[in-house]
Write an enzyme that holds these catalytic residues in place. Sequence first.
Site, PDB file in Angstrom:
ATOM      1  N   GLU A 225      33.310  37.877  43.521  1.00 23.24           N
ATOM      2  CA  GLU A 225      32.919  36.502  43.263  1.00 23.24           C
ATOM      3  C   GLU A 225      31.425  36.293  43.029  1.00 23.24           C
ATOM      4  O   GLU A 225      30.752  35.575  43.777  1.00 23.24           O
ATOM      5  CB  GLU A 225      33.439  35.587  44.381  1.00 23.24           C
ATOM      6  N   GLU A 345      42.539  37.301  42.660  1.00 23.13           N
ATOM      7  CA  GLU A 345      42.833  36.437  43.796  1.00 23.13           C
ATOM      8  C   GLU A 345      43.399  35.111  43.300  1.00 23.13           C
ATOM      9  O   GLU A 345      42.856  34.496  42.381  1.00 23.13           O
ATOM     10  CB  GLU A 345      41.586  36.137  44.631  1.00 23.13           C
TER      11      GLU A 345
END
Length: 420
Positions: A225, A345
Amino acid sequence: MDQNNAPTTETKRAPRSQRLRFGIAAAVVAAAAVGGTVTAFAVNNSDGQSATTTTTSAAKASGAGAEGPLSTKKGDIVDADGKKVVLTGVNWFGFETGTYAPHGLWTRNWESMLDQMAKQGFNTMRLPYANDMFKSSAKPDGIDYHKNPDLKGLTPQQIMDKIVKGATDRGIRVILDQHRPDQYGQSELWHSQSLSEKQWMDDWVKLAKRYKNNDRVIGADLHNEPRGQATWGDGNPKTDWQLAATKAGNAIHKVNKNWLIFVEGTDRHKNEQFWWGGDLQGVKKHPVKLNEPNKVVYSAHDYGPGVYNQNWFMAKDFPKNMPAIWEKHWAYIKKQNIAPLLLGEFGGKKTAGKSSEAVWQNALMDYLKKHQISYTYWTWNPDSGDTGGVLKNDWKTIDKNKMKMLAKYQTPLLEAKKGK
């Protein structure tokens, strides 16, 4: 010290721009609580506020593929024979927290956990870690050694070796995920105050060497991320994620040419903000080009209203509006055959019923199946505060509604090795 107490689970929400995805969820010794929270935020592009079954059944997707290294061909991952491979997996977190071991080992045996994961049909495991688990000072915690006697006395790295071998012996491919620089939290960039770029790359090279002889360890999710300061393609050596991913991928391939290099997006494109790690629009003009061809897989993260209630979840035409949003930010890469895509995810607590979260999850699963996009679901663990897991809070019972949804789109595992 043996960990026999049940873990605590909580979700913490910080003011406005911060949200903790995981509750602190680790078994603790009486004197000191350990474990950590992994943060992952989403940003609403209108107000700038952050947030962050059984088996394969109905799936008609490609098979597990042959043994040997994986590569890419246009929008597909392919095996050594050139046959299409689709990864349909799950995350199992913990190595990135203060336990320096996968969560749940305070209540059950690690091999039984993997047996159950394989039985549910997951052919891939994304395994998050923190770089400080490799330090000599890092000690595993949150493990009941009566239930896991073979883990006693091992370092976090040696426990990872066990988990990786156990998974791959069962036919589950493994993606390693650099999730945090240390146990205390995620970082916007691949380097931080506690982790230099050199150490980040050195750790990847060591892991690539360590698992080189296991073809079922398929690659590196280079950094979890990227966001905030992270840019894409602007040439700034301190912030350009596309540049850093290229450098790291080439360094890994000097010692292990077989690995796929999974490159996540950032949280924005120009002035538009999106989920952390979810925006890959920069790939159009600035793709990651490695010296070793056909090894780049782009990876996005995408979440639902249970994590943050973005404007698009409240649109009159929801969920029909979602494919256009996915295609703008990440799915175009697969649809246009630019490269393969892994949705690394996504997840949420509700998968059945008429709630917007359940509707969103099922719409996304249908979309992934339609376009044969690989995924690793967030998460196996029940102690993810905003999403829950495939396992319920007892760490044993399967959430039947989640598996009913996931089983709509699963591809086979590799053949288990003898004895498994």
